[in-house]
Design a protein around this motif. Structure first.
Motif, mmCIF file in Angstrom:
data_model
loop_
_atom_site.group_PDB
_atom_site.id
_atom_site.type_symbol
_atom_site.label_atom_id
_atom_site.label_comp_id
_atom_site.label_asym_id
_atom_site.label_seq_id
_atom_site.Cartn_x
_atom_site.Cartn_y
_atom_site.Cartn_z
ATOM 1 N N LEU A 1 0.820 -1.310 0.020
ATOM 2 C CA LEU A 1 -0.047 -0.026 -0.256
ATOM 3 C C LEU A 1 0.830 1.484 -0.093
ATOM 4 O O LEU A 1 0.556 2.250 -0.629
ATOM 5 C CB LEU A 1 -1.020 -0.159 1.280
ATOM 6 N N ALA A 2 1.942 1.221 0.678
ATOM 7 C CA ALA A 2 2.800 2.280 0.842
ATOM 8 C C ALA A 2 3.475 2.628 -0.359
ATOM 9 O O ALA A 2 3.768 3.734 -0.914
ATOM 10 C CB ALA A 2 3.956 2.115 1.656
ATOM 11 N N GLY A 3 3.493 1.612 -1.373
ATOM 12 C CA GLY A 3 4.142 1.820 -2.842
ATOM 13 C C GLY A 3 2.931 2.287 -3.773
ATOM 14 O O GLY A 3 3.275 2.200 -5.092
ATOM 15 N N GLY A 4 1.575 2.228 -3.375
ATOM 16 C CA GLY A 4 0.423 2.406 -4.383
ATOM 17 C C GLY A 4 -0.035 1.156 -4.948
ATOM 18 O O GLY A 4 -0.682 1.154 -6.027
ATOM 19 N N THR A 5 0.403 -0.051 -4.132
ATOM 20 C CA THR A 5 -0.239 -1.275 -4.747
ATOM 21 C C THR A 5 -1.419 -1.726 -3.850
ATOM 22 O O THR A 5 -1.463 -1.922 -2.766
ATOM 23 C CB THR A 5 0.748 -2.459 -4.780
ATOM 24 N N THR A 6 -2.479 -1.984 -4.334
ATOM 25 C CA THR A 6 -3.751 -2.195 -3.746
ATOM 26 C C THR A 6 -4.304 -3.419 -3.764
ATOM 27 O O THR A 6 -5.419 -3.728 -3.109
ATOM 28 C CB THR A 6 -4.861 -0.967 -4.124
ATOM 29 N N MET A 7 -3.638 -4.393 -4.435
ATOM 30 C CA MET A 7 -3.972 -5.523 -4.265
ATOM 31 C C MET A 7 -2.642 -6.543 -4.836
ATOM 32 O O MET A 7 -1.787 -6.274 -5.292
ATOM 33 C CB MET A 7 -5.044 -5.971 -5.588
ATOM 34 N N ILE A 8 -2.638 -7.716 -3.942
ATOM 35 C CA ILE A 8 -1.351 -8.679 -4.097
ATOM 36 C C ILE A 8 -1.967 -9.970 -4.575
ATOM 37 O O ILE A 8 -3.102 -10.385 -4.444
ATOM 38 C CB ILE A 8 -0.580 -8.682 -3.200
ATOM 39 N N LEU B 1 6.587 -7.632 -22.991
ATOM 40 C CA LEU B 1 6.314 -8.257 -21.670
ATOM 41 C C LEU B 1 5.001 -7.659 -21.193
ATOM 42 O O LEU B 1 4.898 -6.392 -21.260
ATOM 43 C CB LEU B 1 7.482 -8.020 -20.752
ATOM 44 N N SER B 2 4.428 -8.248 -20.460
ATOM 45 C CA SER B 2 2.782 -7.904 -20.092
ATOM 46 C C SER B 2 2.554 -7.390 -18.980
ATOM 47 O O SER B 2 1.824 -6.351 -18.750
ATOM 48 C CB SER B 2 1.931 -9.276 -20.461
ATOM 49 N N VAL B 3 3.085 -7.831 -17.914
ATOM 50 C CA VAL B 3 2.876 -7.588 -16.375
ATOM 51 C C VAL B 3 3.917 -7.483 -15.565
ATOM 52 O O VAL B 3 5.039 -7.961 -15.808
ATOM 53 C CB VAL B 3 1.772 -8.605 -15.532
ATOM 54 N N THR B 4 3.907 -6.943 -14.423
ATOM 55 C CA THR B 4 4.902 -6.914 -13.525
ATOM 56 C C THR B 4 4.615 -7.395 -12.111
ATOM 57 O O THR B 4 3.475 -6.934 -11.743
ATOM 58 C CB THR B 4 5.441 -5.398 -13.463
ATOM 59 N N GLY B 5 5.192 -8.024 -11.498
ATOM 60 C CA GLY B 5 5.101 -8.423 -10.112
ATOM 61 C C GLY B 5 6.380 -7.977 -9.491
ATOM 62 O O GLY B 5 7.091 -7.361 -9.862
ATOM 63 N N PHE C 1 26.123 -21.779 -1.035
ATOM 64 C CA PHE C 1 25.426 -20.841 -1.840
ATOM 65 C C PHE C 1 23.914 -21.650 -2.162
ATOM 66 O O PHE C 1 23.067 -20.885 -2.200
ATOM 67 C CB PHE C 1 25.967 -20.134 -3.089
ATOM 68 N N THR C 2 24.117 -22.795 -2.321
ATOM 69 C CA THR C 2 22.864 -23.390 -2.526
ATOM 70 C C THR C 2 22.092 -23.421 -1.410
ATOM 71 O O THR C 2 20.700 -23.992 -1.814
ATOM 72 C CB THR C 2 22.981 -24.886 -3.129
ATOM 73 N N GLN C 3 22.354 -23.122 -0.141
ATOM 74 C CA GLN C 3 21.484 -23.213 0.808
ATOM 75 C C GLN C 3 20.727 -21.899 1.120
ATOM 76 O O GLN C 3 20.209 -21.819 2.063
ATOM 77 C CB GLN C 3 22.238 -23.885 2.033
ATOM 78 N N ILE C 4 21.374 -20.833 0.513
ATOM 79 C CA ILE C 4 20.931 -19.650 0.805
ATOM 80 C C ILE C 4 19.136 -19.512 0.415
ATOM 81 O O ILE C 4 18.991 -19.572 -0.898
ATOM 82 C CB ILE C 4 21.682 -18.632 -0.167
ATOM 83 N N PRO C 5 18.428 -19.073 1.321
ATOM 84 C CA PRO C 5 16.824 -18.908 0.857
ATOM 85 C C PRO C 5 16.960 -17.838 -0.198
ATOM 86 O O PRO C 5 17.606 -16.946 0.029
ATOM 87 C CB PRO C 5 16.414 -18.497 2.121
ATOM 88 N N GLU C 6 16.131 -18.057 -0.993
ATOM 89 C CA GLU C 6 16.051 -17.306 -2.200
ATOM 90 C C GLU C 6 14.971 -16.260 -2.106
ATOM 91 O O GLU C 6 13.972 -16.702 -1.721
ATOM 92 C CB GLU C 6 15.906 -18.096 -3.392
ATOM 93 N N GLY C 7 15.018 -15.139 -2.484
ATOM 94 C CA GLY C 7 13.960 -13.983 -2.803
ATOM 95 C C GLY C 7 14.446 -12.741 -2.367
ATOM 96 O O GLY C 7 15.596 -12.520 -1.459
ATOM 97 N N VAL C 8 13.998 -11.609 -3.095
ATOM 98 C CA VAL C 8 14.252 -10.238 -2.821
ATOM 99 C C VAL C 8 13.135 -9.744 -2.392
ATOM 100 O O VAL C 8 11.943 -9.943 -2.914
ATOM 101 C CB VAL C 8 14.986 -9.979 -4.249
ATOM 102 N N ASN C 9 13.419 -8.217 -2.073
ATOM 103 C CA ASN C 9 12.176 -7.360 -1.965
ATOM 104 C C ASN C 9 11.815 -6.823 -3.096
ATOM 105 O O ASN C 9 12.231 -6.926 -4.387
ATOM 106 C CB ASN C 9 12.516 -6.305 -0.691
ATOM 107 N N GLY C 10 10.410 -5.851 -3.194
ATOM 108 C CA GLY C 10 10.217 -5.120 -4.404
ATOM 109 C C GLY C 10 8.880 -4.746 -4.453
ATOM 110 O O GLY C 10 8.437 -4.228 -5.301
ATOM 111 N N VAL C 11 8.200 -5.117 -3.587
ATOM 112 C CA VAL C 11 6.425 -4.894 -3.449
ATOM 113 C C VAL C 11 6.295 -3.444 -3.273
ATOM 114 O O VAL C 11 5.556 -2.775 -3.988
ATOM 115 C CB VAL C 11 5.894 -5.790 -2.515
ATOM 116 N N GLU C 12 7.016 -2.760 -2.473
ATOM 117 C CA GLU C 12 6.854 -1.279 -2.312
ATOM 118 C C GLU C 12 7.480 -0.444 -3.245
ATOM 119 O O GLU C 12 6.860 0.523 -3.593
ATOM 120 C CB GLU C 12 7.759 -0.941 -0.900
ATOM 121 N N GLU C 13 8.765 -0.968 -3.925
ATOM 122 C CA GLU C 13 9.291 -0.045 -4.946
ATOM 123 C C GLU C 13 8.927 -0.164 -6.383
ATOM 124 O O GLU C 13 8.963 0.613 -7.117
ATOM 125 C CB GLU C 13 10.689 -0.571 -4.837
ATOM 126 N N ARG C 14 7.902 -1.148 -6.612
ATOM 127 C CA ARG C 14 7.503 -1.673 -7.792
ATOM 128 C C ARG C 14 6.975 -0.509 -8.706
ATOM 129 O O ARG C 14 7.585 -0.160 -9.952
ATOM 130 C CB ARG C 14 6.402 -3.022 -7.866
#
Lengths: 575, 580
Positions: free
Chosen positions: A97-104, A326-330, A348-361
């Motif tokens: 919401l802080a980034g202007g996204t109103t549905m996830i 490309l059609s959509v962004t997440g 490195f194969t044990q590092i949990p995967e994932g990055v942030n981005g919901v607020e900045e999108r």
């Protein structure tokens, strides 16, 4: 920002809102009009609206009003080996919401072997308790058998899920074989679902990971070295082939590299029904950071497919997003604390995967694509909101400012400048992969379910108000074309009668007969219909000589063929 | 056409000495006029006014083209299939090859799963040695993968002169290998200095499609092409290219049958991949519309995999790519079956034995489709029919070139002769010819194999069993120069960071299995050693530049949330974590 009638009430609970003097931006056009909302719905759009008294009025002063963003890919509160990601549904949707996204739209990830429906219900429970904005769910298919098939059917028909993700990576864990993909896609095409794929060749990754570790490369750079972008492109290509074969609409999650994006745009040019989803990370930063001397920082970039070490990748992906390839962004928002990432400190194969981005999108795309002139504000709305709503079959309830649509709106300030930093972000993670990036464009006011949740820089999100939005199958956006093709592609055999010539003896020790697993009922895919034209075409390739009529006997003199009892039919030309 | 110096009227020549006078010698790089003198199967002199011994048979070329004999890189003579054997054996097959101007063939050894590679190789040697009329060599197909195979491949390369191995991406549950297995095979092949060949089709999808088509009640040969759409071929080519790049292994795609597969190869070459594409006589000369023929036997004669494309513009397209160099070599994939053998699949197209003819027609077809139409010149013609094959498989310049010291395998080519291809006149044992009725311009006038005239004035004088096995050395320059340079370039190094000493989350012990549960991994000790000598694919070296590039971030020192409390480890902290 003033009140009609009663003034000085600190927080608004009224269900009635009027935005005056805004410039409404949809994906097709922009125009000046006022918007009146009541009970979370847009009731009127126009000039000089007649509205009840005591309505809170927001003066937009000519600023843009856009449909709230839809983040089509999040992993909030995802369980991972006994821990969960640091952003739960409350924290995550607040950041959204802080980034202007109103549905996830979050991904349900059942453990391989676990029930899809149970996992779905679990996610529903978590989200219903905590989500601050509306949400939907994708369900990931992590294994495949008849009971899973039943569950998928059930989810589509009764649970409001229309998109399912399969994995081509994570060998021996989530990964599916080509045959399984074929069956899943066939089934989804029949039931009107969207097939999403995590596209990377897991088998080769496994080999490469072993090689890297053998060479003594254990840090986060090994992650990207063992997952070169070719492997992503290869898997995208394969997924497209299988989808086209089964006439199933395909959605490629996390487009991270130029070559993967190229394959998608090529396939679209060939007419395939395929959608590509670049994520905030791939649009905003690159994979050079994997070589950072700061382990914790390098590890915070670990996601799969990895960010490309080619620093020109973000610009390229923004261009393809602008051109519609490309059609959509997440955001693929899936954050872990440094302590969690440190599980893989020696491997490195044990590092949990994932990055942030919901607020900045939203701000990031505005900055990279709109301020640079790659796309206009309407296209911006399309890629951040409208296209996602269409694919999920939520349009025009979501993704459009129109009478009857949900009152999820953002007043967008095109000139605001912010610097992203972990110190101020709304995520619980210690690192922000966009640290220090300056962005132009930001939400000024965010309205979710008809209520103001962001105003004057203050967030008023309420945990648990988010509703589950069911998605129905057969979204027009994807399925109109699929249906037309289905009608076209009818395969017919050539009527020949029985072959009655001699037959060799043979042993069945090996043969081309497929020994395949459980089969789903067949669907049809378009194939050039040659049944009519085949015969006349067959005469063509011999333009220099007389076409050989099929019933002229061609037979070496030395060969004796016994006429079968009862005479011959005309189907063999041996006589 | 030919006269004798000295003794005249000897009906059949057995002399080992031959002189071609007034020839226009066509190599892949240039054409020039000269005489050629051969002795003992080797070219001894090239030039004008050669001094040659008396009693030499002279062929007057009258300025006609003399080119290196064709090399058919892909044949399957006498191939066993479910108890049957392909109709053309090594005698019949090589005879047909010679009749068409091809003086060397490379056949595929297809071991039944479970049979040792070396044993199968020896079996093929025995068959070919006793019957072959021209020189030959052998590719070995890897039809299954286990630890023993690696040693056998090494034996084949070191002791038996094999430098190419074919793997199958199709034929599920029979020959097909998984991506991991192919990765391992390619790694072995690269270390041995051989060429990785692939039969590129996605077998998993084909199996599904075959079942669907049969369920729909389509049992005729049209089901063969319907269940193997060209996309499935292109997909597999793309995957093979990816794996080959990953392992830095040279790749050779056999039987390029469709536009999209050819496009994938062309694109990969533009990106710098070491990949070669082999269209075959069938894909260059005809198309897949015949699968819909009402005549079952005729339709079945076209069954081969990947199938001929139903798009009638495919042959022209492939000929164009062959002419511009995007595709490099041509074979015939000659593998013929009698109609009665094909009829094994009369009620089920997936049982029809696969293969088409083409060894005899290959040279003329390409001349007609490419040179006559102006797509390529005579030199390029020599390149795609002979020289490139010799280079890729390390036979050059012994084969594939007219030069002093090269083998006396020559063809005197008549660019003007026209011929209508027909099963009535071909040199094959089968009833159908897939090019039936096609008129081709250009054909061999005289064919010389091992320094002996085998075709003259339309009559063939072949000798069964005179073909020699030509062994091939590994690491062909044409292919491996680039591979070697790349392996020198790419050295991967970790980032020196010291130990991470921050807090670590507790983990439940459900292992994340993605961490490489590799199958039968080939001896790791060996791999490691090879990695040191020469390794792997080029990757942008970011080790130097990484730090400065990431310097854009301002936060390297203090990205820490205020709420997080981190205890400093005893003994102070290292500088590698910025927490604290």
């Amino acid at each position: 920002m003033s009140y009609q009638g009663k003034k000085n009430i600190p927080k608004i609970t009224s269900d009635r809102l009027l935005i005056k003097g805004g410039r409404i931006v949809n994906d097709d056009q922009s125009f000046h009009a006022d918007i009146y909302m009541e009970d979370g719905l847009i009731k009127q759009i126009g000039d000089n609206l007649i509205v009840p008294g005591g309505v809170k009025t927001i003066e937009a002063n000519g600023k843009m009003v856009i449909p709230g963003g839809i983040d089509i890919h999040t992993h909030f509160q995802m369980p991972y080996r006994g821990t969960t990601t640091v952003d739960d549904f409350a924290q995550g949707s607040k950041a959204a919401l802080a980034g202007g996204t109103t549905m996830i739209v979050d991904h349900v990830m059942p453990e391989p072997g676990a029930s899809l429906i149970e996992a779905h219900d679990q996610w529903r429970q978590w989200a219903d308790e905590k989500a601050c904005c509306d949400y939907s769910l994708h369900v990931d298919i992590t294994h495949w058998n008849d009971s899973v098939k039943q569950e998928v059917d059930n989810l589509i028909k009764e649970k409001g899920v229309n998109s399912f993700q399969v994995y081509m990576a994570y060998k021996d864990y989530y990964q599916m074989s080509n045959s399984e993909l074929y069956e899943v896609f066939t089934f989804l095409a029949e039931r009107g679902g969207i097939a999403q794929v995590h596209a990377e060749n897991g088998e080769i990754i496994a080999e490469e990971q072993a090689r890297m570790l053998q060479m003594g490369i254990t840090g986060p750079e090994g992650h990207v070295l063992s997952r070169p972008e070719e492997l992503e492109a290869e898997a995208v290509f394969r997924a497209i082939t299988i989808a086209s074969q089964t006439n199933c609409p395909l959605y490629v999650t996390r487009v991270m590299s130029k070559s993967a994006a190229d394959i998608i745009s090529q396939a679209r040019k060939k007419g395939n029904v395929v959608f590509g989803e670049p994520i905030t990370a791939s649009l905003g930063t690159d994979g050079t950071h994997y070589w950072s001397k700061n382990w914790a920082k390098a590890a915070s970039f670990v996601t799969s497919p990895p960010l490309s070490p080619d620093p020109t990748t973000p610009d390229y992906l923004n261009t393809l997003l602008s051109s519609g390839d490309l059609s959509v962004t997440g955001s693929a928002h899936c954050t872990f604390s440094v302590a969690q990432k440190a599980i893989g400190k020696d491997d490195f194969t044990q590092i949990p995967e994932g990055v942030n981005g919901v607020e900045e999108r939203m701000a990031l795309i505005w900055d990279k694509a709109v301020t640079t002139g790659k796309m206009d504000e309407n296209m911006f709305v399309a890629v951040t909101s409208t296209n996602a709503a269409k694919i999920l079959n939520l349009y025009p309830r979501k993704g459009r400012i129109a009478v009857g649509s949900d009152a999820d709106l953002v007043i967008w300030d095109t000139d605001a400048i912010r610097t992203i930093t972990a110190k101020t972000h709304n995520s619980a993670a210690e690192y922000n992969i966009f640290e220090g990036v300056e962005l132009r464009g930001a939400p000024l006011v965010v309205i979710c379910q008809g209520k103001i949740v962001l105003e004057d820089g203050n967030l008023h999100a309420t945990s648990g108000v988010g509703r589950f939005i069911p998605c129905s199958p057969f979204p027009d956006f994807a399925y109109k074309r699929i249906k037309a093709r289905k009608q076209l592609a009818v395969l017919r055999a050539v009527p020949r009668g029985m072959y009655d010539g001699p037959v060799s003896e043979f042993s069945m020790s090996r043969g081309g007969t497929p020994s395949a697993s459980a089969r789903t009922s067949p669907t049809k895919q378009p194939v050039r219909n040659l049944h009519q034209s085949g015969f006349s075409l067959a005469g063509n390739p011999a333009p220099c000589g007389p076409p050989t009529p099929d019933d002229i006997p061609i037979r070496p003199a030395g060969r004796r063929i016994v006429v079968p009892p009862g005479g011959r039919s005309n189907i063999t030309s041996l006589s | 056409m030919s006269g004798y110096q000295g003794k005249k009227n000897i009906p059949r020549i057995t002399s080992d000495r031959l002189l071609i006078k007034g020839a226009k010698i066509v190599n892949d790089d240039q054409s020039f006029l000269a005489d050629i003198y051969m002795e003992d199967g080797v070219i001894k002199q090239i030039g004008d006014n050669l001094i040659v011994p008396g009693g030499v048979k002279i062929i007057e070329a009258h300025g006609r083209m003399v080119m290196p004999g064709g090399i058919d890189v892909h044949t399957r003579f006498q191939m066993p299939d479910r108890g049957m054997v392909a109709a053309d054996d090594f005698y019949q097959g090589t005879r047909a090859a010679l009749a068409g101007g091809t003086t060397m063939i490379i056949d595929h050894v297809v071991p039944e799963p479970g049979v040792s590679l070396v044993a199968a190789f020896k079996q093929w040697r025995e068959w070919a040695d006793s019957k072959s009329c021209c020189d030959y060599s052998l590719h070995v197909d890897i039809t299954e993968w286990n630890k023993g195979n690696q040693e056998e491949m090494e034996t084949l390369v070191k002791d038996h002169g094999v430098n190419s191995f074919l793997v199958y991406l199709a034929y599920k549950d029979v020959f097909q290998l998984s991506d991991s297995q192919i990765y391992e095979v390619f790694s072995v092949i690269r270390d041995l200095g051989a060429i990785a060949q692939v039969h590129a089709e996605n077998g998993d999808i084909i199996a599904e499609e075959q079942r669907r088509i049969l369920e729909l009640g389509i049992t005729g040969p049209e089901g063969h092409v319907l269940s193997r759409p060209e996309e499935v071929e292109a997909e597999a080519v793309n995957r093979a290219v990816t794996i080959a790049n990953q392992t830095n292994c040279p790749l050779y795609i056999t039987k390029v049958m469709s536009k999209s597969a050819a496009d994938v190869i062309a694109l990969a070459r533009k990106r710098g991949a070491v990949v070669y594409g082999e269209p075959i006589s069938a894909s260059l000369g005809t198309d897949g519309t015949h699968y819909w023929s009402k005549n079952w036997a005729k339709a079945a004669a076209f069954v081969t995999s990947p199938p001929l494309s139903p798009d009638p513009t495919t042959p022209d397209y492939l000929n164009s790519l062959l002419s511009c160099g995007d595709l490099q070599v041509t074979g015939s994939a000659h593998c013929t079956f009698h109609t009665s053998q094909r009829a094994v699949g009369k009620d089920n197209f997936s049982l029809i034995p696969e293969g088409t003819n083409g060894t005899e027609e290959r040279m003329s077809l390409i001349w007609d489709k490419c040179v006559v139409t102006g797509k390529m010149d005579e030199n390029q013609f020599v390149a795609v029919t002979s020289t490139n094959a010799a280079k890729i498989f390390n036979l050059y310049p012994r084969k594939g070139r007219i030069a002093v010291g090269s083998d006396a395998d020559l063809v005197l080519w008549d660019p003007d002769v026209t011929k209508i291809i027909s099963a009535k006149s071909h040199n094959l044992a089968v009833e159908y010819n897939i090019f039936e009725g096609t008129e081709v311009r250009g054909g061999p006038l005289v064919v010389i194999s091992q320094g002996k005239i085998v075709l003259e004035e339309g009559s063939l004088h072949t000798t069964e069993g005179c073909g020699r096995y030509i062994s091939r050395k590994p690491f062909p320059d044409h292919v491996y120069k680039r591979i070697k340079a790349r392996s020198r370039l790419t050295e991967l190094r970790g980032v020196p960071r010291g130990q991470y000493d921050g807090p670590v989350c507790e983990v439940t012990v459900t292992p994340k299995v993605m961490s490489t549960v590799s199958s039968v991994k080939t001896s790791p000790a060996k791999q490691q050693q090879q990695q040191q000598q020469f390794t792997h694919q080029p990757v942008r070296n970011l080790h130097q530049s990484g730090f400065s590039l990431s310097g854009a971030q301002i936060d390297d020192n203090v990205p820490r949330r205020t709420t997080q409390r981190i205890v400093a480890p005893p003994g102070g902290k290292a500088n590698i974590t910025s927490l604290g």
